[in-house]
Design a protein around this motif. Structure first.
Motif, mmCIF file in Angstrom:
data_model
loop_
_atom_site.group_PDB
_atom_site.id
_atom_site.type_symbol
_atom_site.label_atom_id
_atom_site.label_comp_id
_atom_site.label_asym_id
_atom_site.label_seq_id
_atom_site.Cartn_x
_atom_site.Cartn_y
_atom_site.Cartn_z
ATOM 1 N N GLN A 154 -28.234 34.151 17.542
ATOM 2 C CA GLN A 154 -26.743 33.740 17.713
ATOM 3 C C GLN A 154 -25.546 33.417 18.306
ATOM 4 O O GLN A 154 -24.636 34.609 17.383
ATOM 5 C CB GLN A 154 -27.343 32.240 16.834
ATOM 6 C CG GLN A 154 -28.486 31.435 17.487
ATOM 7 C CD GLN A 154 -28.766 30.078 16.612
ATOM 8 O OE1 GLN A 154 -27.906 29.526 16.296
ATOM 9 N NE2 GLN A 154 -30.165 30.024 16.551
ATOM 10 N N GLN A 155 -25.076 32.452 18.082
ATOM 11 C CA GLN A 155 -23.386 33.376 17.807
ATOM 12 C C GLN A 155 -22.558 32.593 16.410
ATOM 13 O O GLN A 155 -23.079 32.927 15.400
ATOM 14 C CB GLN A 155 -22.606 31.303 18.175
ATOM 15 C CG GLN A 155 -20.894 31.897 18.423
ATOM 16 C CD GLN A 155 -19.957 30.380 18.994
ATOM 17 O OE1 GLN A 155 -20.927 29.395 19.611
ATOM 18 N NE2 GLN A 155 -18.766 29.656 18.705
ATOM 19 N N ARG A 156 -22.211 34.373 16.581
ATOM 20 C CA ARG A 156 -21.674 34.841 15.173
ATOM 21 C C ARG A 156 -22.289 35.298 14.105
ATOM 22 O O ARG A 156 -22.165 35.266 13.102
ATOM 23 C CB ARG A 156 -20.555 33.833 14.362
ATOM 24 C CG ARG A 156 -19.402 33.537 14.490
ATOM 25 C CD ARG A 156 -18.840 32.506 13.291
ATOM 26 N NE ARG A 156 -17.478 31.830 14.443
ATOM 27 C CZ ARG A 156 -17.212 30.408 13.455
ATOM 28 N NH1 ARG A 156 -17.390 30.251 12.376
ATOM 29 N NH2 ARG A 156 -16.385 29.836 14.472
ATOM 30 N N GLU A 157 -23.070 36.201 15.000
ATOM 31 C CA GLU A 157 -24.757 37.060 14.443
ATOM 32 C C GLU A 157 -24.253 38.302 14.980
ATOM 33 O O GLU A 157 -24.061 38.841 16.672
ATOM 34 C CB GLU A 157 -25.813 35.950 14.230
ATOM 35 C CG GLU A 157 -26.512 34.784 13.616
ATOM 36 C CD GLU A 157 -27.408 34.418 13.999
ATOM 37 O OE1 GLU A 157 -27.694 33.167 13.467
ATOM 38 O OE2 GLU A 157 -28.724 34.979 15.081
ATOM 39 N N CYS B 159 -19.877 37.301 19.773
ATOM 40 C CA CYS B 159 -18.636 37.499 19.441
ATOM 41 C C CYS B 159 -17.941 36.310 19.426
ATOM 42 O O CYS B 159 -17.744 36.009 21.281
ATOM 43 C CB CYS B 159 -18.004 38.299 19.269
ATOM 44 S SG CYS B 159 -18.411 40.257 18.852
ATOM 45 N N ASP B 160 -17.032 35.182 19.000
ATOM 46 C CA ASP B 160 -16.435 33.941 19.251
ATOM 47 C C ASP B 160 -14.980 34.257 19.159
ATOM 48 O O ASP B 160 -14.047 33.545 19.304
ATOM 49 C CB ASP B 160 -17.356 32.535 19.273
ATOM 50 C CG ASP B 160 -16.672 32.568 17.474
ATOM 51 O OD1 ASP B 160 -16.467 33.431 16.833
ATOM 52 O OD2 ASP B 160 -17.779 31.965 17.026
ATOM 53 N N CYS C 251 -17.193 32.877 25.061
ATOM 54 C CA CYS C 251 -17.606 34.214 23.886
ATOM 55 C C CYS C 251 -18.100 35.248 25.019
ATOM 56 O O CYS C 251 -18.289 35.453 25.777
ATOM 57 C CB CYS C 251 -18.831 33.429 23.095
ATOM 58 S SG CYS C 251 -18.610 32.652 22.178
ATOM 59 N N HIS C 252 -17.991 36.380 23.860
ATOM 60 C CA HIS C 252 -18.745 37.922 24.404
ATOM 61 C C HIS C 252 -19.663 38.034 23.925
ATOM 62 O O HIS C 252 -19.869 38.654 22.577
ATOM 63 C CB HIS C 252 -17.262 38.331 24.276
ATOM 64 C CG HIS C 252 -15.789 38.429 25.698
ATOM 65 N ND1 HIS C 252 -15.447 37.293 26.163
ATOM 66 C CD2 HIS C 252 -15.417 39.549 25.784
ATOM 67 C CE1 HIS C 252 -14.617 37.130 26.400
ATOM 68 N NE2 HIS C 252 -14.382 38.373 26.831
ATOM 69 N N LEU C 253 -20.387 38.914 24.533
ATOM 70 C CA LEU C 253 -21.627 39.139 23.935
ATOM 71 C C LEU C 253 -21.640 41.454 24.051
ATOM 72 O O LEU C 253 -20.927 40.947 24.836
ATOM 73 C CB LEU C 253 -22.567 39.304 25.161
ATOM 74 C CG LEU C 253 -23.452 37.696 25.354
ATOM 75 C CD1 LEU C 253 -23.670 37.113 26.032
ATOM 76 C CD2 LEU C 253 -23.136 36.861 23.857
ATOM 77 N N THR D 56 -8.695 31.491 26.533
ATOM 78 C CA THR D 56 -9.779 31.594 25.407
ATOM 79 C C THR D 56 -9.683 32.773 25.675
ATOM 80 O O THR D 56 -10.253 33.795 25.055
ATOM 81 C CB THR D 56 -10.251 30.856 24.769
ATOM 82 O OG1 THR D 56 -10.109 29.440 24.678
ATOM 83 C CG2 THR D 56 -11.101 31.353 23.543
ATOM 84 N N SER D 57 -11.024 33.217 26.541
ATOM 85 C CA SER D 57 -11.206 34.213 27.298
ATOM 86 C C SER D 57 -10.523 35.591 27.276
ATOM 87 O O SER D 57 -11.099 36.921 26.788
ATOM 88 C CB SER D 57 -12.195 34.286 28.732
ATOM 89 O OG SER D 57 -12.968 32.818 28.849
#
Length: 314
Positions: A60-63, A103-104, A85-87, A145-146
């Protein structure tokens, strides 16, 4: 050069064995490295694959999560719902050790070293092979943001002490499509086969285990955390803390448009289930005003793969 100088030397981020220079924009990056633009186009042309939950460890996000090809419980690391967000996927070609992070931009400079360490710590003492990086996510959003996240992730990898080879860079400008006048990401999710290193656009029906608890941790301000112990093949959640906040109930009475405008970095590009996901996370936080009861004795929640292939709480 003194030994102490050697210790502080930073190795570059590389592509085609050449150092990647610092750039001021994503557009400048792709004009300098057109081969990465071509490989991004190739990546975008693949149809997203549905991932079988019985092979999957969802991030998940921030993991972040990392493992090796010897893992009997996880064949695919995957994550989706990335708009701005970026993977980030890093793999060592010699050991096969692989890490996937979502990563957000909350703390890129502290997150990137965690990702690198997750792979290098599982790769010693392998001498052969190299670290390869794959970046997917972001789009040409109004708030840019991106763009800023793309540049800060590239810059953070340039500061690491290891040589890192950028193989896939399908970010921001390259991951953008305009439909009905609105910019959206082309690819929202990726999977990586930890046995082979194959990275692909992916779709997920299952985002567990403990999906709501993990979402609640992030929603209430939790920082990047590792959610898997590959040595024991256990998903490990928490313990985590949050402050009771009854005012959150306000959002449950709002319409979808209001929730999108105030609780998303990219209101017009979110996947269809975004509002429902936010509401169920808020309900979970209201049902559990303190996280203490979720972690008896202050111990994490642990999940093991059952014989049927599902994550079951230990």
């Amino acid at each position: 050069m003194k030994r102490s100088d050697l210790i502080t030397v930073k190795m570059p981020l590389l592509t085609q064995n050449k150092r990647i220079e610092r750039v001021n924009s994503v557009a400048e990056f792709f004009s300098k490295y057109p081969h990465l633009k071509e490989s991004a186009k190739q990546f975008l042309s693949s149809s997203p694959e549905s991932v079988d939950p019985k092979q999957l460890l969802y991030v998940q996000q921030r993991e972040f999560a990392s493992t090796t090809p010897a893992d009997n419980s996880v064949s695919i690391l995957g994550s989706d719902d990335a708009t701005t967000c970026h993977l980030v996927m890093l793999r060592h070609t010699g050991s096969g050790a692989t890490c996937l992070a979502h990563c957000d931009g909350s703390s890129t400079w502290t997150e990137v070293p965690l990702i690198v360490n997750a792979v290098t710590s599982k790769s010693n003492p392998v001498k052969e092979g190299r670290l390869e990086l794959h970046l997917v996510g972001g789009f040409d959003d109004d708030r840019k943001t991106s763009h800023s996240l793309s540049l800060s992730i590239l810059a953070a990898f340039q500061k690491q002490k290891e040589d890192i080879h950028l193989e896939t860079c399908c970010i921001t400008d390259m991951n953008d499509v305009i439909t009905e006048g609105i910019h959206r990401p082309v690819v929202y999710g990726i999977g990586v086969n930890v046995k082979t290193g194959h990275v692909f656009p992916a779709l997920f029906e299952y985002r567990g285990p403990a999906e709501e608890l993990r979402s609640a941790r992030t929603f209430s301000g939790g920082q990047m955390v590792e959610v898997y112990d590959s040595s024991r093949e256990l998903v490990k959640i928490g313990p985590c803390r949050w402050t009771p906040n009854n005012d959150m109930g306000f959002w449950l009475s709002q319409d979808d448009e209001t929730i999108l405008q105030f609780l998303s970095t990219s209101p017009y590009a979110e996947p269809p289930h975004f509002v429902q996901h936010i509401k169920s996370t808020i309900r979970f936080l209201l049902d559990h005003p303190s996280a203490d009861g979720l972690f008896p004795g202050g111990q994490p929640q642990l999940y093991r793969r059952s014989e049927e292939g599902h994550w079951k709480r230990v």
